[in-house]
Design a protein around this motif. Structure first.
Motif, PDB file in Angstrom:
ATOM      1  N   GLY A  99       0.861  -1.170   0.000  1.00 49.56           N
ATOM      2  CA  GLY A  99       0.000   0.000   0.000  1.00 49.56           C
ATOM      3  C   GLY A  99       0.896   1.218   0.000  1.00 49.56           C
ATOM      4  N   LEU A 100       0.399   2.328  -0.462  1.00 47.08           N
ATOM      5  CA  LEU A 100       1.227   3.522  -0.524  1.00 47.08           C
ATOM      6  C   LEU A 100       0.829   4.504   0.577  1.00 47.08           C
ATOM      7  CD1 LEU A 100       1.256   4.228  -4.372  1.00 47.08           C
ATOM      8  CD2 LEU A 100       3.059   3.178  -3.001  1.00 47.08           C
ATOM      9  N   THR A 101       1.813   5.097   1.192  1.00 44.93           N
ATOM     10  CA  THR A 101       1.528   6.240   2.050  1.00 44.93           C
ATOM     11  C   THR A 101       1.300   7.440   1.138  1.00 44.93           C
ATOM     12  OG1 THR A 101       3.835   6.919   2.176  1.00 44.93           O
ATOM     13  CG2 THR A 101       3.063   5.369   3.844  1.00 44.93           C
ATOM     14  N   LEU A 102       0.847   8.518   1.719  1.00 50.92           N
ATOM     15  CA  LEU A 102       0.632   9.715   0.915  1.00 50.92           C
ATOM     16  C   LEU A 102       1.934  10.165   0.272  1.00 50.92           C
ATOM     17  CD1 LEU A 102      -1.181  11.915  -0.079  1.00 50.92           C
ATOM     18  CD2 LEU A 102      -0.876  13.134   2.078  1.00 50.92           C
ATOM     19  N   LEU A 106       2.763   7.906  -2.593  1.00 56.73           N
ATOM     20  CA  LEU A 106       1.896   8.181  -3.738  1.00 56.73           C
ATOM     21  C   LEU A 106       2.412   9.388  -4.515  1.00 56.73           C
ATOM     22  CD1 LEU A 106      -1.053   7.496  -5.025  1.00 56.73           C
ATOM     23  CD2 LEU A 106      -1.688   9.615  -3.872  1.00 56.73           C
ATOM     24  N   ASN A 107       2.682  10.453  -3.791  1.00 60.70           N
ATOM     25  CA  ASN A 107       3.183  11.658  -4.451  1.00 60.70           C
ATOM     26  C   ASN A 107       4.506  11.398  -5.148  1.00 60.70           C
ATOM     27  OD1 ASN A 107       1.052  13.392  -3.781  1.00 60.70           O
ATOM     28  ND2 ASN A 107       1.878  13.719  -1.730  1.00 60.70           N
ATOM     29  N   GLU A 108       5.360  10.662  -4.468  1.00 52.64           N
ATOM     30  CA  GLU A 108       6.655  10.344  -5.057  1.00 52.64           C
ATOM     31  C   GLU A 108       6.496   9.588  -6.363  1.00 52.64           C
ATOM     32  OE1 GLU A 108       9.160   8.233  -2.357  1.00 52.64           O
ATOM     33  OE2 GLU A 108      10.822   8.144  -3.772  1.00 52.64           O
ATOM     34  N   THR A 127      -2.895  14.675 -11.376  1.00 50.00           N
ATOM     35  CA  THR A 127      -3.693  13.522 -10.982  1.00 50.00           C
ATOM     36  C   THR A 127      -3.484  13.150  -9.523  1.00 50.00           C
ATOM     37  OG1 THR A 127      -3.334  12.702 -13.226  1.00 50.00           O
ATOM     38  CG2 THR A 127      -4.343  11.187 -11.669  1.00 50.00           C
ATOM     39  N   ALA A 128      -2.250  13.330  -9.052  1.00 52.51           N
ATOM     40  CA  ALA A 128      -1.907  12.880  -7.705  1.00 52.51           C
ATOM     41  C   ALA A 128      -2.869  13.390  -6.622  1.00 52.51           C
ATOM     42  CB  ALA A 128      -0.465  13.261  -7.374  1.00 52.51           C
ATOM     43  N   PRO A 129      -3.159  14.698  -6.581  1.00 51.17           N
ATOM     44  CA  PRO A 129      -4.022  15.197  -5.506  1.00 51.17           C
ATOM     45  C   PRO A 129      -5.405  14.542  -5.495  1.00 51.17           C
ATOM     46  CG  PRO A 129      -2.994  17.012  -6.709  1.00 51.17           C
ATOM     47  CD  PRO A 129      -2.702  15.777  -7.473  1.00 51.17           C
ATOM     48  N   LEU A 130      -5.873  14.144  -6.669  1.00 51.48           N
ATOM     49  CA  LEU A 130      -7.189  13.523  -6.735  1.00 51.48           C
ATOM     50  C   LEU A 130      -7.230  12.221  -5.944  1.00 51.48           C
ATOM     51  CD1 LEU A 130      -7.837  13.946 -10.578  1.00 51.48           C
ATOM     52  CD2 LEU A 130      -8.579  15.449  -8.718  1.00 51.48           C
ATOM     53  N   LEU A 131      -6.109  11.515  -5.952  1.00 52.55           N
ATOM     54  CA  LEU A 131      -6.088  10.198  -5.312  1.00 52.55           C
ATOM     55  C   LEU A 131      -5.693  10.278  -3.841  1.00 52.55           C
ATOM     56  CD1 LEU A 131      -4.307   8.096  -8.088  1.00 52.55           C
ATOM     57  CD2 LEU A 131      -6.641   8.940  -7.991  1.00 52.55           C
ATOM     58  N   ALA A 132      -5.235  11.456  -3.434  1.00 57.05           N
ATOM     59  CA  ALA A 132      -4.662  11.585  -2.092  1.00 57.05           C
ATOM     60  C   ALA A 132      -5.607  11.118  -0.999  1.00 57.05           C
ATOM     61  CB  ALA A 132      -4.252  13.032  -1.838  1.00 57.05           C
ATOM     62  N   GLU A 133      -6.883  11.384  -1.195  1.00 53.58           N
ATOM     63  CA  GLU A 133      -7.830  11.067  -0.116  1.00 53.58           C
ATOM     64  C   GLU A 133      -8.079   9.569   0.058  1.00 53.58           C
ATOM     65  OE1 GLU A 133     -11.970  11.941  -0.916  1.00 53.58           O
ATOM     66  OE2 GLU A 133     -11.427  12.754  -2.880  1.00 53.58           O
ATOM     67  N   PHE A 134      -7.653   8.788  -0.918  1.00 51.52           N
ATOM     68  CA  PHE A 134      -7.939   7.352  -0.846  1.00 51.52           C
ATOM     69  C   PHE A 134      -6.767   6.547  -0.319  1.00 51.52           C
ATOM     70  CE2 PHE A 134     -10.397   9.202  -4.316  1.00 51.52           C
ATOM     71  CZ  PHE A 134     -11.670   8.972  -3.829  1.00 51.52           C
TER      72      PHE A 134
END
Lengths: 229, 229
Positions: free
Chosen positions: B79-82, B85-87, B211-218
DNA sequence: AAAAGTATTTTTGTATCCACTTATCCAATC
DNA sequence: GATTGGATAAGTGGATACAAAAATACTTTT
């Protein structure tokens, strides 16, 4: 020197890990040459284990591009075609450029000082062996990358570096000129000093792309033995 | 449609290969959830082989970041941490930007047409399932990348994409808006039409970073279960 | 003597087995 | 009742064994 950049020297927890490091190191110092076949049984005997962990280490090395694995045909040390060499440098240029850009906020006087020390160390290492120089060179680049605080990025860049290391070693042996190398890297440092992240990114990209042509002559032209034989 | 981009549908030559594809597909369609533990014996039984090839497949998946392997603690779906994910998106942005820049010379009217067809296909797939949409989305991006003619670059980008696919699926399920997505990708196409490689590179970078910020909440906030539990 | 086919050896891929580590569960203790 | 300790079960890592494939050596044939 601040311990911003350090490779964990922990003892291997598993045999696979040990095999992985063993082969990685052997590749690094040029003990295995490009195209050479790696026989699991031999390596296993060398380290004192069975073939199984060695096989698994092969898989890891393969997905990092250091060896090539073909079904029923074993494991050979990867070699790069000219195209692949260029491709690797293209990828490194944008990734290390990114690393520099992201590292910028974390770079102060202390970090610059550290880098200058590494530059000295690199030059001194260049006096003795090309192998040492290449290792110090990677340390210099790795140190900058690690300031970006991006673990996956750092890992990826280091994997790409490992693939071209053998050619840098050969190049360094052949032309033995630490002179131009030192200036090149000093340029990078002064770009870091500027504080302009985008500028530093561009300088790093150029530095890396500029390296590729130097190594071109030491690579098998194209479409030959890139997968071994 | 030109067959510039195709995933080889060859039959697996070895059991390891079969296990690798099996797990990869299962991860892709979301059959295994992030943090879930993968028991080699179960998977082996499922495909009808022993644990050994499955173990080796684990190693490959681990070095692509799809699973995490810890000594004596088995294999869990990554799983990815925030931060991670950003990285990942940062890396994708520069790599796909590079791919677009290098692809530019190979892009003509035919290729643009192909991409527009893929865009339609992506939108149609979005009607049925998020899983299909994500696959078509990857097909679209992959198609552009493959025009760069850089095998290693293509592979690397596709690996990064695979890591974030699960989150794109969840996002698509949650907000179900193919609308904005279509416009976004149309922008990329028109940048390709411009013929300006550097411009297209920048557009692609922005598209991906956007795109990244869109997925941040999940994503799990930070520092939690990124390695499993 | 070259080529093709065949036998032999080597090496790889997979399964099974064993030792050891980690997780789970239950009871005893505070 | 919560916590700790220990027995038991589950699972992992690695070695060995065996079968299949590839490489090699050796014929045989022309």
């Amino acid at each position: 020197m601040s311990a911003a950049f350090s490779v964990e020297p922990r003892a291997p927890a598993t045999a696979e890990e040990e095999a992985y490091r063993h082969i990685q190191r052997a590749l690094r110092v040029g003990r295995y040459k490009s195209g050479e076949r790696l026989i699991p049984e031999d390596i296993a005997a060398e380290i004192g284990m069975s073939r199984m962990p060695v096989r698994e280490a092969f898989r890891r090395l393969a997905s990092e591009g250091l060896v090539v694995l073909r079904p029923n045909r074993g494991c050979v040390v990867a070699g790069l075609t000219l195209d692949e060499l260029n491709e690797t440098f293209e990828m490194r240029s944008v990734l290390e450029g990114l690393a520099v850009r992201l590292a910028m906020p974390n770079i102060g006087e202390d970090e610059i000082d550290d880098l200058e020390r590494l530059l000295d160390r690199m030059e001194r290492a260049g006096q003795s062996s090309s192998s040492d120089w290449v290792i110090r060179h990677q340390e210099f680049h790795g140190s900058i990358c690690s300031l970006s605080q991006r673990p996956k990025l750092i890992h990826q860049i280091s994997a790409l570096h490992a693939v071209v290391e053998p050619y840098m070693r050969i190049w360094f042996d052949d032309v033995d000129k630490p002179l131009s190398a030192r200036e090149e890297h000093a340029t990078v440092i002064s770009a870091l000093r500027s504080g302009d992240a985008r500028h530093a990114e561009r300088v790093m990209q150029d530095h890396i792309l500029g390296t590729a042509p130097l190594l071109a002559e030491f690579v098998t032209p194209n479409r030959t033995m890139n997968t071994g034989r």
